[in-house]
Each structure stands twice: as C-alpha cells, then as structure tokens.
Design a protein around this motif. Structure first.
Motif, PDB file in Angstrom:
ATOM      1  N   LEU A  33      -1.841  -0.132   9.724  1.00  0.00           N
ATOM      2  CA  LEU A  33      -2.023   0.901   8.694  1.00  0.00           C
ATOM      3  C   LEU A  33      -0.832   1.862   8.645  1.00  0.00           C
ATOM      4  O   LEU A  33      -0.422   2.280   7.554  1.00  0.00           O
ATOM      5  CB  LEU A  33      -3.321   1.663   8.935  1.00  0.00           C
ATOM      6  N   ARG A  34      -0.254   2.194   9.797  1.00  0.00           N
ATOM      7  CA  ARG A  34       0.931   3.057   9.810  1.00  0.00           C
ATOM      8  C   ARG A  34       2.115   2.366   9.144  1.00  0.00           C
ATOM      9  O   ARG A  34       2.863   2.982   8.387  1.00  0.00           O
ATOM     10  CB  ARG A  34       1.289   3.444  11.239  1.00  0.00           C
ATOM     11  N   ARG A  36       1.961   0.000   6.840  1.00  0.00           N
ATOM     12  CA  ARG A  36       1.669  -0.077   5.409  1.00  0.00           C
ATOM     13  C   ARG A  36       1.947   1.256   4.720  1.00  0.00           C
ATOM     14  O   ARG A  36       2.524   1.299   3.637  1.00  0.00           O
ATOM     15  CB  ARG A  36       0.209  -0.473   5.207  1.00  0.00           C
ATOM     16  N   GLU A  37       1.559   2.355   5.372  1.00  0.00           N
ATOM     17  CA  GLU A  37       1.801   3.671   4.800  1.00  0.00           C
ATOM     18  C   GLU A  37       3.306   3.974   4.742  1.00  0.00           C
ATOM     19  O   GLU A  37       3.787   4.541   3.766  1.00  0.00           O
ATOM     20  CB  GLU A  37       1.077   4.748   5.614  1.00  0.00           C
ATOM     21  N   THR A  38       4.053   3.569   5.750  1.00  0.00           N
ATOM     22  CA  THR A  38       5.504   3.746   5.747  1.00  0.00           C
ATOM     23  C   THR A  38       6.138   2.961   4.602  1.00  0.00           C
ATOM     24  O   THR A  38       7.021   3.464   3.897  1.00  0.00           O
ATOM     25  CB  THR A  38       6.107   3.289   7.086  1.00  0.00           C
ATOM     26  N   GLU A  39       5.679   1.721   4.383  1.00  0.00           N
ATOM     27  CA  GLU A  39       6.200   0.906   3.283  1.00  0.00           C
ATOM     28  C   GLU A  39       5.878   1.527   1.932  1.00  0.00           C
ATOM     29  O   GLU A  39       6.723   1.534   1.028  1.00  0.00           O
ATOM     30  CB  GLU A  39       5.628  -0.511   3.350  1.00  0.00           C
ATOM     31  N   ARG A  40       4.674   2.069   1.770  1.00  0.00           N
ATOM     32  CA  ARG A  40       4.315   2.737   0.515  1.00  0.00           C
ATOM     33  C   ARG A  40       5.223   3.934   0.249  1.00  0.00           C
ATOM     34  O   ARG A  40       5.673   4.153  -0.872  1.00  0.00           O
ATOM     35  CB  ARG A  40       2.864   3.215   0.562  1.00  0.00           C
ATOM     36  N   GLU A  41       5.454   4.714   1.289  1.00  0.00           N
ATOM     37  CA  GLU A  41       6.299   5.897   1.137  1.00  0.00           C
ATOM     38  C   GLU A  41       7.728   5.499   0.792  1.00  0.00           C
ATOM     39  O   GLU A  41       8.362   6.126  -0.065  1.00  0.00           O
ATOM     40  CB  GLU A  41       6.271   6.735   2.421  1.00  0.00           C
ATOM     41  N   ARG A  44       7.773   4.603  -2.839  1.00  0.00           N
ATOM     42  CA  ARG A  44       7.749   5.781  -3.705  1.00  0.00           C
ATOM     43  C   ARG A  44       9.136   6.416  -3.788  1.00  0.00           C
ATOM     44  O   ARG A  44       9.574   6.832  -4.862  1.00  0.00           O
ATOM     45  CB  ARG A  44       6.757   6.815  -3.174  1.00  0.00           C
TER      46      ARG A  44
END
Length: 124
Positions: A33-34, A36-41, A44
């Motif tokens: 999950l960390r 995935r969140e890094t990739e999303r950021e 963006r």
C-alpha cells in the motif's frame, strides 16, 4: 496475573509461528500500500499540465479542425490537439465552430460579428 496462554511449549511455539505468519502478511500488505501510494503521488506530480485551448480534429485526409474547446472541456472528442491562444482565436475567426458547452469564443473575448447589432436607443 492474567495468563490465558497455553501451559505447554508445543502450543506456545505454534502460536508464535502463527502470529509471525500474520505479522509477515500484515507487513507485506503495508509495504504494498505504501508503494502504491508513492506511485500515485509520482503520477500526480508528473502529470502533464492541461492545455488552455484544444482543437477537435475531424476524420479523413488532413484531419481538418472542426471545433475549438477550452482545455479540459468534457465535450471534446478523442481526436484533438492542444493549441496556443492565438491559434484558437485564428481558428474561431476563420469559421471553425466554437463548442457550445465551454464557449471558447466568450473566453477569448471574440464577439459574433455576423449578427446584426442591436439598434441604438433613440432619445426623444
């Protein structure tokens, strides 16, 4: 003292293995999950900026421009390209249709000169 653990070594070792397995699963899920969140950021931050003006292109030889839109207009088709402000103004004044939803002609301060102006009020 509150002691609800089993009294024998074999069951305690089994519980330890079971809990270690669950901790490993939880740690793996947290890491996923960390990541995935890094990739999303990163997505963006690296997303290209939205153009100010878009021209929708037709089908066929040369793909002529058929409609001008404000950047981000939901009504713009898939065949499009970004254009600078001056080109958008030139296209509109050359007769390319303005989108009826986002009204780029209004945003570019282009007046409809083909319509007859309203008669001036007369003073009596």
């Amino acid at each position: 003292m509150f002691d609800d653990l089993p009294p024998d070594l074999a069951r305690l070792l089994t519980l330890r293995v079971w809990h270690a397995m669950w901790l490993q699963r939880i740690d793996t899920k947290i890491a996923t999950l960390r990541e995935r969140e890094t990739e999303r950021e990163q997505g963006r931050r690296n997303r290209p900026t939205e153009p100010d003006w878009i021209v929708e292109l037709g089908i066929g030889n040369g793909r002529p421009p058929i409609e001008v839109h404000v950047g981000g207009c939901y009504a713009a088709g898939k065949r499009r390209r970004p254009v600078p402000r001056d080109e958008a103004r030139q296209l509109l004044t050359a007769g390319v249709r303005a989108c009826g939803h986002c009204r780029p002609d209004t945003a570019l301060d282009i007046l409809d000169l083909s319509a007859d102006p309203a008669p001036a009020p007369t003073l009596r």
